[in-house]
Design a protein around this motif. Sequence first.
Motif, short mmCIF file in Angstrom:
data_model
loop_
_atom_site.label_atom_id
_atom_site.label_comp_id
_atom_site.label_asym_id
_atom_site.label_seq_id
_atom_site.Cartn_x
_atom_site.Cartn_y
_atom_site.Cartn_z
N SER A 1 10.79 -31.97 -15.33
CA SER A 1 9.69 -32.08 -16.27
C SER A 1 8.68 -30.96 -16.05
O SER A 1 8.02 -30.90 -15.00
N LYS A 2 8.55 -30.07 -17.02
CA LYS A 2 7.55 -29.01 -16.93
C LYS A 2 6.14 -29.57 -16.98
O LYS A 2 5.23 -29.05 -16.33
N ASP A 3 5.96 -30.64 -17.76
CA ASP A 3 4.63 -31.25 -17.85
C ASP A 3 4.17 -31.76 -16.50
O ASP A 3 3.00 -31.59 -16.13
N ASN B 1 3.31 -28.82 -14.27
CA ASN B 1 2.03 -28.24 -14.67
C ASN B 1 0.84 -29.10 -14.24
O ASN B 1 -0.26 -28.59 -14.06
#
Length: 448
Positions: free
Chosen positions: A361-363, A366
Amino acid sequence: MVTNTRLLAGLAGLLLIGALTACIGGETAPKVADPGAKEAPKQAEKPPEPIELKIHALGVSEQEFNNRFKDVLQKKYPHIKVVWLPTTGAANTIQEYVARGEIPDIIRNISSTVHTNYLNLGLGYDLRELVAKYKYDLNRFNPIFINGFKDLTSQSGELYGLPVSPFFSRVLYYNKDLFDKFGQPYLKDGMTWDEVYEVARKMTRVEDGVTYRGFSAFVATFLTYNEYSLSTLDPEKDQLSSFDTWKKIFDNYTRFYQIPNNPIARTLAEEQNVFQKGTVAIHADIYSPYLDLSKVNNWDMVSIPVMDGAPKKIGIFPPGYLLITKQSKYKDEAFQVIMEMLSDEVQMKDARNGFLPTVASKDMMNALGQDSAVHKGKNMKAVGYYEFAALRPARAKGKTLLDTNIADTLLRNAFVEAAQGKSDVNTVLRKTDELLKQEVEKEKSKTK
């Protein structure tokens, strides 16, 4: 005649009306709803029976377990009481619980000990049937965690566990106050080891009777968790794996300890913690939400460099795995609890508190550390600057298994010997090779 005809017609009409009335009053007639009538109350669903699930979560304290999981599990499954079993002390090993017949429903273990602490104890349960039953999407995880774990544990495609944080990446920490003191520019992401070496050389000095070291490290991180995913013991042979690659790794790191006034500490534990004293400029270590850097007033981090010609990946300490025991009477409930522990909601909260997510998950990456007082405002992009390297491969089927801690300790001891200048790299690696062969023979003799 007319009169009789009319009489018969009248009688026939009465009979027809009677027949219609009977039909309307019978089963085939539609019922007209009474607008004033109330619907009969539906029978309330019977609540699930209360159950108790026991979890043996090695490496996670009860307080951490409660902080991360307890509230969300109680809210989702109020009928399930999850009991955390003590894991510290000789009486609380999983072996002792099994010997007493107190087998938990869920076990948390790491990949390197899943054989000794789970499969070899006869606890193994293949999760594939539950994955299919609940249509659980395994593709949400970083594939290195699923594929690597299956490679380590599976004989015919079995899936014994699902990955749970924490796991640890590698980074370079640096003391900004020392860089300011000596007028050196800060480190940046994407540097090479040669560049870092030059900075460490410039930062190493003695001023006013104080020795300032340019570089220190948690040595195990760049040996055990290397970007090559290289094991100490060769997966296919009873010897040190890839002598030439280990020589390259040793040569890269031992040169830092050959810088004048930058010797490796007397013990690995001391070397690991010397950055805390505030007199070391650069420190190679794992990124971890547990790492205490409170004694360093002004620090930040950058991506771990990658050696020339090596894969541009970050070696990692792998995650834990949540396993269900085949003896559990509540496998469905245990799997539901595991699914909730690994849900996006829980993992996002974890990520914001500094725990790396096991889902891709990039979210979440981040959001890493945004709610952490320690990591908020730091260069969190350094943690995942490169892709994570795969788990180290397992021994080939049929090859004698050797405890990874035994093999890795031999390698660390060899590194220290070379870093202290007691012997050259070639000699210590040849010695490690011989010692590994001896350890494998010891293991073979146990089964004769």
